[in-house]
Design a protein around this motif. Structure first.
Motif, PDB file in Angstrom:
ATOM      1  N   VAL A   1       0.836  -1.206   0.000  1.00 44.99           N
ATOM      2  CA  VAL A   1       0.000   0.000   0.000  1.00 44.99           C
ATOM      3  C   VAL A   1       0.869   1.254   0.000  1.00 44.99           C
ATOM      4  CG1 VAL A   1      -1.645   1.351   1.338  1.00 44.99           C
ATOM      5  CG2 VAL A   1      -1.950  -1.106   1.122  1.00 44.99           C
ATOM      6  N   THR A   2       1.850   1.279   0.918  1.00 47.86           N
ATOM      7  CA  THR A   2       2.684   2.481   1.023  1.00 47.86           C
ATOM      8  C   THR A   2       3.472   2.700  -0.252  1.00 47.86           C
ATOM      9  OG1 THR A   2       2.909   1.880   3.328  1.00 47.86           O
ATOM     10  CG2 THR A   2       4.279   3.671   2.563  1.00 47.86           C
ATOM     11  N   LEU A   3       4.029   1.610  -0.797  1.00 46.59           N
ATOM     12  CA  LEU A   3       4.828   1.725  -2.020  1.00 46.59           C
ATOM     13  C   LEU A   3       3.993   2.295  -3.164  1.00 46.59           C
ATOM     14  CD1 LEU A   3       7.587   1.005  -3.298  1.00 46.59           C
ATOM     15  CD2 LEU A   3       6.533  -1.107  -4.086  1.00 46.59           C
ATOM     16  N   LEU A   4       2.821   1.673  -3.412  1.00 47.33           N
ATOM     17  CA  LEU A   4       1.985   2.117  -4.537  1.00 47.33           C
ATOM     18  C   LEU A   4       1.495   3.544  -4.334  1.00 47.33           C
ATOM     19  CD1 LEU A   4      -0.112  -1.039  -5.445  1.00 47.33           C
ATOM     20  CD2 LEU A   4       1.391   0.230  -6.937  1.00 47.33           C
ATOM     21  N   GLY A   5       1.119   3.868  -3.091  1.00 50.74           N
ATOM     22  CA  GLY A   5       0.632   5.212  -2.814  1.00 50.74           C
ATOM     23  C   GLY A   5       1.709   6.259  -3.059  1.00 50.74           C
ATOM     24  N   LEU A   6       2.904   5.975  -2.549  1.00 58.06           N
ATOM     25  CA  LEU A   6       3.996   6.947  -2.724  1.00 58.06           C
ATOM     26  C   LEU A   6       4.368   7.089  -4.194  1.00 58.06           C
ATOM     27  CD1 LEU A   6       6.243   6.232   0.387  1.00 58.06           C
ATOM     28  CD2 LEU A   6       4.610   8.081   0.012  1.00 58.06           C
ATOM     29  N   ILE A   7       4.252   5.982  -4.943  1.00 58.43           N
ATOM     30  CA  ILE A   7       4.551   6.048  -6.382  1.00 58.43           C
ATOM     31  C   ILE A   7       3.632   7.066  -7.055  1.00 58.43           C
ATOM     32  CG2 ILE A   7       4.195   4.769  -8.536  1.00 58.43           C
ATOM     33  CD1 ILE A   7       5.545   2.412  -7.264  1.00 58.43           C
ATOM     34  N   VAL A   8       2.339   7.052  -6.684  1.00 59.50           N
ATOM     35  CA  VAL A   8       1.408   7.996  -7.300  1.00 59.50           C
ATOM     36  C   VAL A   8       1.836   9.434  -7.001  1.00 59.50           C
ATOM     37  CG1 VAL A   8      -0.952   8.833  -7.350  1.00 59.50           C
ATOM     38  CG2 VAL A   8      -0.510   6.395  -7.237  1.00 59.50           C
ATOM     39  N   PHE A   9       2.154   9.702  -5.739  1.00 58.82           N
ATOM     40  CA  PHE A   9       2.565  11.064  -5.380  1.00 58.82           C
ATOM     41  C   PHE A   9       3.837  11.458  -6.127  1.00 58.82           C
ATOM     42  CE2 PHE A   9       0.150  10.348  -1.289  1.00 58.82           C
ATOM     43  CZ  PHE A   9      -0.932  11.087  -1.736  1.00 58.82           C
ATOM     44  N   LEU A  10       4.768  10.507  -6.193  1.00 52.95           N
ATOM     45  CA  LEU A  10       6.023  10.767  -6.901  1.00 52.95           C
ATOM     46  C   LEU A  10       5.750  11.109  -8.360  1.00 52.95           C
ATOM     47  CD1 LEU A  10       9.112  10.578  -6.394  1.00 52.95           C
ATOM     48  CD2 LEU A  10       9.014   8.327  -7.450  1.00 52.95           C
ATOM     49  N   PHE A  11       4.935  10.277  -9.025  1.00 56.68           N
ATOM     50  CA  PHE A  11       4.596  10.510 -10.427  1.00 56.68           C
ATOM     51  C   PHE A  11       3.918  11.864 -10.599  1.00 56.68           C
ATOM     52  CE2 PHE A  11       4.399   5.959 -12.355  1.00 56.68           C
ATOM     53  CZ  PHE A  11       5.722   5.804 -12.014  1.00 56.68           C
ATOM     54  N   ALA A  12       3.005  12.175  -9.666  1.00 56.76           N
ATOM     55  CA  ALA A  12       2.272  13.439  -9.781  1.00 56.76           C
ATOM     56  C   ALA A  12       3.237  14.614  -9.714  1.00 56.76           C
ATOM     57  CB  ALA A  12       1.219  13.533  -8.687  1.00 56.76           C
ATOM     58  N   PHE A  13       4.187  14.540  -8.784  1.00 54.31           N
ATOM     59  CA  PHE A  13       5.137  15.649  -8.654  1.00 54.31           C
ATOM     60  C   PHE A  13       6.069  15.722  -9.862  1.00 54.31           C
ATOM     61  CE2 PHE A  13       4.103  15.538  -4.063  1.00 54.31           C
ATOM     62  CZ  PHE A  13       3.683  16.852  -3.986  1.00 54.31           C
ATOM     63  N   ILE A  14       6.481  14.542 -10.350  1.00 56.65           N
ATOM     64  CA  ILE A  14       7.315  14.528 -11.562  1.00 56.65           C
ATOM     65  C   ILE A  14       6.572  15.205 -12.700  1.00 56.65           C
ATOM     66  CG2 ILE A  14       8.248  13.021 -13.370  1.00 56.65           C
ATOM     67  CD1 ILE A  14       8.993  11.043 -11.193  1.00 56.65           C
ATOM     68  N   LYS A  15       5.292  14.845 -12.827  1.00 53.73           N
ATOM     69  CA  LYS A  15       4.479  15.411 -13.906  1.00 53.73           C
ATOM     70  C   LYS A  15       4.406  16.933 -13.784  1.00 53.73           C
ATOM     71  CE  LYS A  15       0.628  15.491 -16.593  1.00 53.73           C
ATOM     72  NZ  LYS A  15       0.099  14.818 -17.708  1.00 53.73           N
ATOM     73  N   LEU A  16       4.147  17.402 -12.555  1.00 53.28           N
ATOM     74  CA  LEU A  16       4.070  18.851 -12.340  1.00 53.28           C
ATOM     75  C   LEU A  16       5.398  19.507 -12.662  1.00 53.28           C
ATOM     76  CD1 LEU A  16       2.011  19.421  -9.089  1.00 53.28           C
ATOM     77  CD2 LEU A  16       1.406  19.982 -11.425  1.00 53.28           C
TER      78      LEU A  16
END
Lengths: 285, 284
Positions: B253-268
């Motif tokens: 859960v933590t891994l997948l959740g953090l991946i989303v945040f990471l991707f979102a910030f990369i995208k921004l």
């Protein structure tokens, strides 16, 4: 009449809570960030968990150092406010509710990992689900009313700006300067209210206060003032009935209040349906 | 090492199967914006179990499971029927209200069942590590059947998910497809939650689909990417939990959740750099 005296403090606390949550509830419903209160409460709980771990590492005696726990809980809420503000962005195509949901899941499970409890259910906020509004003390009420008056007053002064930020969630161009800043302030003040409110009312009651009255009022009105009034009325009556029932029949008060709110919603939906039927008939005549 | 792999074989297999079906359903859930539907379904199922127990059936008996399924389907049907042409109260808010009422009722009932409050918190944890091959197999069969239904009706489901305002079909035709969608969906959730726990299921639904949606709009690409992200995340989380000695479902859960945040910030960040460069070029 000792019973009534006993119920006086819970009643005052509930009315204060309803007053502030009905207002915020309209924002929550309009922004479609329904589960934000559960998420913020869990993030605050993660803050408390982190402060426990820090204390363990630094080897301090495990006392009831309440201040540092609250401080970290608030700091985490500010962090969450920051996250939600940044990720509410057209380029991020996922709805904010999904971000909130993921933050909720990550906050819960990282608390499990941090506290190293395999089972995990005991670090979840389920412990504070119901709250203890029946045992609220007067000092707690004073503290709550200070928070309510400060945030409520602040939101009243800048009500137009907060309304515009919420409107912009529907893609309406409102011409507001610094929308990100006001969005951040919104989540920060909301976080403070949630942390204080959940301490007294429990997550589930606050959740119900936030979404049910403002859903009911959405059925009948569009103007914010009217909606707040309807919400406050429905919330107030349900709380009175719920507290009375829980006192008389010795059942937990938070489920009782929630069920009355649910019943209120059913009545409201029924009223609206009847209303529609009649106006339909009038039109067809 | 071989022993450990054998020991982890069943949990890894079931994680992959769950990631497969949940990542797909997640794309629908995310597009519809009804993020918390699975937590609500899990809560309704728990309430159904409690009702079964109150009726005097034994725990874990077939009767209780039946009652739980029927109750869940009944409640989720109400939800499917609250789809209107003009949605005054959004569906996510209806989910919130249903969740709230179900939890409130469960808390009232919990007082009447010995150890009743356990049923409220039971959905949280799950038992990923102790899953048996038998239940892996029954999951696989059930999900394949449901998958076939979704393949057959895929166009309609996607059309309904994509329509933000108004309905693609007549009111009752839409509601009929909605009913089919939510019944199959809640069957998957009721099956998956006791295995992985509610947060595991929630994250596998939302996180891969969210990460994929960040970068593409097309259903096909989103589906492929969310499968890749979901399955890799499940396996990597399992590996991490094994090497770092933390419990497995929270690790995933933590891994997948953090991946989303990471991707979102990369995208921004990338967008900002691109637009920054563009404005520079314009300036010069």
């Amino acid at each position: 009449m000792t019973g009534l005296e006993f119920m006086f403090a819970p009643l005052v606390a509930s009315l204060l809570l309803i007053f502030i949550t009905v207002y915020f509830g309209i924002h929550v419903i309009e922004r479609e960030i329904i589960f934000i209160d559960i998420a913020l409460a869990q993030i605050a709980a993660l803050g408390s968990a982190v402060s426990l771990v820090i204390k363990n590492i630094s080897g301090e005696a495990a006392g009831h150092d309440h201040d540092s726990r609250t401080l970290l809980a608030y700091l985490f809420c500010v962090g969450a406010a920051f996250l939600f503000t940044i990720l509410k962005n057209k380029k991020i195509r996922i709805p904010l509710e999904a971000v909130i949901g993921i933050a909720y899941a990550v906050a819960t499970t990282s608390a499990v990992i941090i506290l190293d409890k395999g089972a995990g259910s005991d670090v979840h906020i389920h412990d504070m689900l119901t709250g203890s509004i029946l045992w609220v003390t007067w000092p707690q009420i004073i503290r709550l009313s200070v928070v309510v008056v400060l945030t409520g007053g602040f939101h009243y002064i800048f009500r137009e700006r907060f309304r515009k930020v919420t409107l912009s969630y529907h893609g309406v161009d409102t011409g507001l300067k610094n929308p990100k800043l006001w969005d951040f302030i919104f989540y920060m003040t909301f976080g403070i209210v949630i942390v204080e409110a959940v301490n007294i009312g429990g997550i589930l009651t606050i959740f119900a206060f936030l979404i049910i009255p403002s859903s009911i009022s959405a059925l009948f009105a569009k103007r914010w003032t009217t909606r707040i009034l309807i919400g406050f009325l429905v919330g107030g009556i349900s709380t009175l009935l719920g507290l009375y029932l829980s006192w008389n029949m010795d059942i937990p008060c938070s489920p009782a209040i929630i069920l009355f709110l649910g019943a209120g919603l059913l009545v409201a939906v029924g009223l609206r349906a009847i209303n529609k039927l009649f106006s339909h008939q009038r039109q067809s005549r | 090492m071989i022993d450990n792999l054998l020991f982890l074989a069943a949990p890894i297999t079931v994680s992959i199967i769950l990631a497969g079906i949940l990542s797909y359903l997640g794309n629908h859930i995310l597009t519809r914006g009804i993020i918390f539907v699975d937590i609500a379904v899990a809560q309704i199922a728990a309430l159904g179990t409690m009702i079964g127990l109150l009726l005097g059936f034994a725990e874990e008996s077939a009767n209780v499971k039946m009652i739980s399924y029927i109750f869940t389907i009944a409640v989720i049907s109400i939800f499917a029927l609250t789809k209107f042409k003009k949605q005054v109260i959004s569906q996510e808010a209806i989910i919130g209200i249903i969740y709230c009422l179900a939890l409130g009722t469960a808390m009232l009932l919990a007082e009447r069942i010995p150890g009743g409050s356990n049923f409220i918190s039971k959905t949280i944890t799950g038992n990923l590590l102790w899953v048996t091959w038998k239940s892996v197999l029954s999951c696989l069969i059930m999900f394949i059947l449901i998958g076939i239904i979704h393949v057959i009706f895929r166009r309609h489901f996607i059309k309904i998910s994509d329509s933000k305002n108004g309905l693609p079909y007549s009111l009752w035709k839409t509601r009929a497809y909605e009913l089919l969608f939510y019944i199959t969906f809640s069957m998957v959730i009721v099956k998956a939650v006791p295995i992985g726990g509610v947060f595991f299921v929630f994250t596998l639904l939302i996180a891969p689909a969210a990460a994929a949606t960040l970068f593409t709009d097309s259903w096909k690409k989103r589906l492929i990417w969310s499968w890749i992200i979901g399955i890799t995340g499940a396996i990597a989380g399992m590996y991490l939990s094994f090497t770092m000695n933390i419990s497995n479902a929270p690790a995933i859960v933590t891994l997948l959740g953090l991946i989303v945040f990471l991707f979102a910030f990369i995208k921004l960040a990338t967008k900002r750099i691109v637009s920054h460069n563009l404005s520079k070029e314009k300036g010069s």
